[in-house]
Write a protein that holds these residues in place. Structure first.
Motif, PDB file in Angstrom:
ATOM      1  N   PRO A 195      34.507  44.733  37.353  1.00 19.91           N
ATOM      2  CA  PRO A 195      33.777  45.374  38.460  1.00 19.91           C
ATOM      3  C   PRO A 195      33.081  44.296  39.294  1.00 19.91           C
ATOM      4  CG  PRO A 195      32.573  45.655  36.403  1.00 19.91           C
ATOM      5  CD  PRO A 195      33.837  44.934  36.056  1.00 19.91           C
ATOM      6  N   VAL A 196      33.462  44.191  40.550  1.00 21.75           N
ATOM      7  CA  VAL A 196      32.964  43.126  41.426  1.00 21.75           C
ATOM      8  C   VAL A 196      32.230  43.761  42.601  1.00 21.75           C
ATOM      9  CG1 VAL A 196      33.644  41.196  42.909  1.00 21.75           C
ATOM     10  CG2 VAL A 196      34.864  41.612  40.762  1.00 21.75           C
ATOM     11  N   PRO A 197      31.026  43.246  42.941  1.00 20.07           N
ATOM     12  CA  PRO A 197      30.319  43.783  44.112  1.00 20.07           C
ATOM     13  C   PRO A 197      31.210  43.780  45.354  1.00 20.07           C
ATOM     14  CG  PRO A 197      28.905  42.300  42.887  1.00 20.07           C
ATOM     15  CD  PRO A 197      30.257  42.184  42.260  1.00 20.07           C
ATOM     16  N   VAL A 198      31.072  44.822  46.160  1.00 19.88           N
ATOM     17  CA  VAL A 198      31.916  44.962  47.341  1.00 19.88           C
ATOM     18  C   VAL A 198      31.814  43.739  48.241  1.00 19.88           C
ATOM     19  CG1 VAL A 198      32.261  46.311  49.448  1.00 19.88           C
ATOM     20  CG2 VAL A 198      31.805  47.483  47.280  1.00 19.88           C
ATOM     21  N   LEU A 204      37.948  38.410  48.456  1.00 17.48           N
ATOM     22  CA  LEU A 204      39.054  38.070  47.571  1.00 17.48           C
ATOM     23  C   LEU A 204      40.381  38.517  48.173  1.00 17.48           C
ATOM     24  CD1 LEU A 204      37.476  39.176  44.155  1.00 17.48           C
ATOM     25  CD2 LEU A 204      37.419  36.904  45.218  1.00 17.48           C
ATOM     26  N   ARG A 205      41.454  38.007  47.609  1.00 20.36           N
ATOM     27  CA  ARG A 205      42.795  38.376  48.050  1.00 20.36           C
ATOM     28  C   ARG A 205      43.715  38.404  46.833  1.00 20.36           C
ATOM     29  NH1 ARG A 205      42.073  33.033  48.534  1.00 20.36           N
ATOM     30  NH2 ARG A 205      43.795  31.636  47.954  1.00 20.36           N
ATOM     31  N   ILE A 233      43.185  44.600  43.992  1.00 24.93           N
ATOM     32  CA  ILE A 233      41.796  44.888  44.337  1.00 24.93           C
ATOM     33  C   ILE A 233      41.731  46.356  44.733  1.00 24.93           C
ATOM     34  CG2 ILE A 233      39.864  44.296  45.849  1.00 24.93           C
ATOM     35  CD1 ILE A 233      41.284  41.570  46.299  1.00 24.93           C
ATOM     36  N   SER A 234      40.960  47.121  43.985  1.00 26.36           N
ATOM     37  CA  SER A 234      40.880  48.558  44.237  1.00 26.36           C
ATOM     38  C   SER A 234      40.387  48.835  45.657  1.00 26.36           C
ATOM     39  CB  SER A 234      39.939  49.210  43.217  1.00 26.36           C
ATOM     40  OG  SER A 234      39.798  50.585  43.493  1.00 26.36           O
ATOM     41  N   THR A 235      40.850  49.944  46.211  1.00 23.96           N
ATOM     42  CA  THR A 235      40.425  50.334  47.560  1.00 23.96           C
ATOM     43  C   THR A 235      39.337  51.410  47.521  1.00 23.96           C
ATOM     44  OG1 THR A 235      42.229  51.948  47.636  1.00 23.96           O
ATOM     45  CG2 THR A 235      42.659  49.775  48.572  1.00 23.96           C
ATOM     46  N   GLU A 238      33.076  52.113  43.457  1.00 25.12           N
ATOM     47  CA  GLU A 238      32.224  52.892  42.568  1.00 25.12           C
ATOM     48  C   GLU A 238      30.874  53.029  43.247  1.00 25.12           C
ATOM     49  OE1 GLU A 238      30.640  55.122  39.855  1.00 25.12           O
ATOM     50  OE2 GLU A 238      32.741  54.504  39.652  1.00 25.12           O
ATOM     51  N   ALA A 239      30.546  54.256  43.658  1.00 25.96           N
ATOM     52  CA  ALA A 239      29.356  54.458  44.490  1.00 25.96           C
ATOM     53  C   ALA A 239      28.067  54.058  43.780  1.00 25.96           C
ATOM     54  CB  ALA A 239      29.284  55.925  44.933  1.00 25.96           C
ATOM     55  N   ALA A 240      27.971  54.354  42.482  1.00 27.44           N
ATOM     56  CA  ALA A 240      26.719  54.106  41.769  1.00 27.44           C
ATOM     57  C   ALA A 240      26.383  52.621  41.696  1.00 27.44           C
ATOM     58  CB  ALA A 240      26.797  54.697  40.360  1.00 27.44           C
ATOM     59  N   SER A 241      27.417  51.777  41.525  1.00 27.86           N
ATOM     60  CA  SER A 241      27.179  50.331  41.392  1.00 27.86           C
ATOM     61  C   SER A 241      27.595  49.539  42.615  1.00 27.86           C
ATOM     62  CB  SER A 241      27.933  49.804  40.164  1.00 27.86           C
ATOM     63  OG  SER A 241      29.331  50.027  40.322  1.00 27.86           O
ATOM     64  N   ASN A 242      28.227  50.220  43.583  1.00 29.64           N
ATOM     65  CA  ASN A 242      28.727  49.558  44.786  1.00 29.64           C
ATOM     66  C   ASN A 242      29.651  48.391  44.432  1.00 29.64           C
ATOM     67  OD1 ASN A 242      28.892  49.460  47.647  1.00 29.64           O
ATOM     68  ND2 ASN A 242      27.531  47.664  47.659  1.00 29.64           N
ATOM     69  N   THR A 243      30.605  48.672  43.525  1.00 26.44           N
ATOM     70  CA  THR A 243      31.556  47.648  43.094  1.00 26.44           C
ATOM     71  C   THR A 243      32.982  48.144  43.286  1.00 26.44           C
ATOM     72  OG1 THR A 243      31.521  48.497  40.818  1.00 26.44           O
ATOM     73  CG2 THR A 243      29.986  46.689  41.355  1.00 26.44           C
ATOM     74  N   LEU A 244      33.899  47.198  43.316  1.00 25.08           N
ATOM     75  CA  LEU A 244      35.331  47.484  43.342  1.00 25.08           C
ATOM     76  C   LEU A 244      35.960  46.900  42.080  1.00 25.08           C
ATOM     77  CD1 LEU A 244      36.248  46.641  47.066  1.00 25.08           C
ATOM     78  CD2 LEU A 244      36.321  48.901  46.003  1.00 25.08           C
ATOM     79  N   ARG A 245      36.942  47.610  41.547  1.00 23.85           N
ATOM     80  CA  ARG A 245      37.632  47.108  40.364  1.00 23.85           C
ATOM     81  C   ARG A 245      38.679  46.081  40.787  1.00 23.85           C
ATOM     82  NH1 ARG A 245      42.357  48.489  38.305  1.00 23.85           N
ATOM     83  NH2 ARG A 245      42.449  50.386  39.573  1.00 23.85           N
ATOM     84  N   VAL A 246      38.571  44.875  40.240  1.00 23.37           N
ATOM     85  CA  VAL A 246      39.518  43.794  40.508  1.00 23.37           C
ATOM     86  C   VAL A 246      40.290  43.524  39.220  1.00 23.37           C
ATOM     87  CG1 VAL A 246      39.800  41.386  41.199  1.00 23.37           C
ATOM     88  CG2 VAL A 246      38.024  42.797  42.275  1.00 23.37           C
ATOM     89  N   ARG A 247      41.608  43.589  39.300  1.00 25.86           N
ATOM     90  CA  ARG A 247      42.446  43.361  38.123  1.00 25.86           C
ATOM     91  C   ARG A 247      43.003  41.946  38.134  1.00 25.86           C
ATOM     92  NH1 ARG A 247      46.303  47.973  36.184  1.00 25.86           N
ATOM     93  NH2 ARG A 247      44.264  48.554  35.341  1.00 25.86           N
TER      94      ARG A 247
END
Length: 282
Positions: A195-198, A204-205, A233-235, A238-247
């Protein structure tokens, strides 16, 4: 205006991520597949054991298949037999010769019109018999293919290169259809979801390098590190943490076990991203 203000406040309060910051996550296999037989039956052979390294397509287990093997052999003989087609071709060739002789004889009134028409009907019948023989042969061929497909359902093959993690059956045991029987995992490469901050994820790419640090093993002076790559990189944030899942995918030549807590550091952050166009001055 109130909605815009609230969104801006959330972004301001979200933790900012600096390039070089480490993120904690847990490694997992890049593939984790539980195999089952489609239909009930008795286990005839278990060709693997837990811990085995297997290649894609390797036979892992099979159900009793003697009856299906015999059926397949019988249908293989039928599918290869073209005798009926050759017989129909020979009959058609002879009927055409007979018709040609009668038509020649008819020019000298040595054959009646009825005999000629009857011969033409025999030629047409022979043509239809040949067509039917070819259709029957094609059906035999397809039944043979179907029988082979049914037989393959009694064999469990590894769908991946990996390791047998769990075997839940024994030879001679009866199983029900769709019961889980063998689990195969692929641990090279490893897969890590972070989980990475937006604010950082937007820099990232795909295919960007990331350093993966494993916990030090007993006796190690320095923790193992490998370089992974961003796969996705998820589009959806996650609203609660303001993160995107990066695989991240990382090669596992070190044979590290999955499920370890690892640290991730993204490298070359921001490189390759086009700078935002400046807003036009007022």
């Amino acid at each position: 205006m109130r909605i815009i203000f609230v969104l801006a406040l959330i972004l301001c309060l979200s933790p900012a991520a600096a390039p070089g910051e480490e993120f904690e996550s847990v490694s997992k296999p890049s593939a984790d597949i539980t195999l089952s037989f489609v239909r009930p039956g008795r286990i005839a052979d278990v060709a693997c054991k837990e811990g085995d390294t297997v290649k894609k397509g390797k036979l892992l287990a099979k159900q009793e298949d003697k009856a299906e093997q015999i059926q397949l052999e019988m249908l293989a003989v039928q599918a290869a037999d073209e005798t009926k087609i050759k017989l129909a071709e020979a009959e058609l060739a002879q009927k055409r010769k007979d018709l040609a002789r009668l038509e020649n004889a008819g020019q000298t009134n040595a054959a009646t019109s009825w005999e000629i028409e009857h011969s033409r009907l025999e030629v047409r019948t022979a043509e239809l018999n040949l067509e039917k023989a070819r259709v029957d042969h094609e059906q035999d061929r397809r039944r043979h293919q179907e029988s082979g497909a049914q037989l393959s359902l009694l064999h469990l093959l590894s769908p991946i290169n990996g390791q047998v993690e769990e075997v839940k059956i024994e030879e001679g045991e009866s199983v029900q259809g769709l019961d889980p029987v063998i689990r195969v995992v692929q641990t090279d490469p490893l897969q890590i979801d972070v989980p990475v901050p937006v604010s950082l994820a937007n820099q990232l790419r795909r295919n960007q390098p990331a350093r993966v640090t494993f916990p030090a093993m007993p006796g190690q002076k320095k923790a193992d590190q490998v370089e992974g790559r961003v796969e996705n990189i998820s589009t959806v944030a996650e609203a609660a943490s303001n993160t995107l899942r990066v695989r991240i995918n990382a090669a596992n030549s070190l044979k590290r076990p999955v499920g370890e807590r690892v640290s991730i550091t993204f490298l070359n952050v921001g490189e390759g991203k086009k700078p935002a166009s400046p807003s036009p001055g007022r």
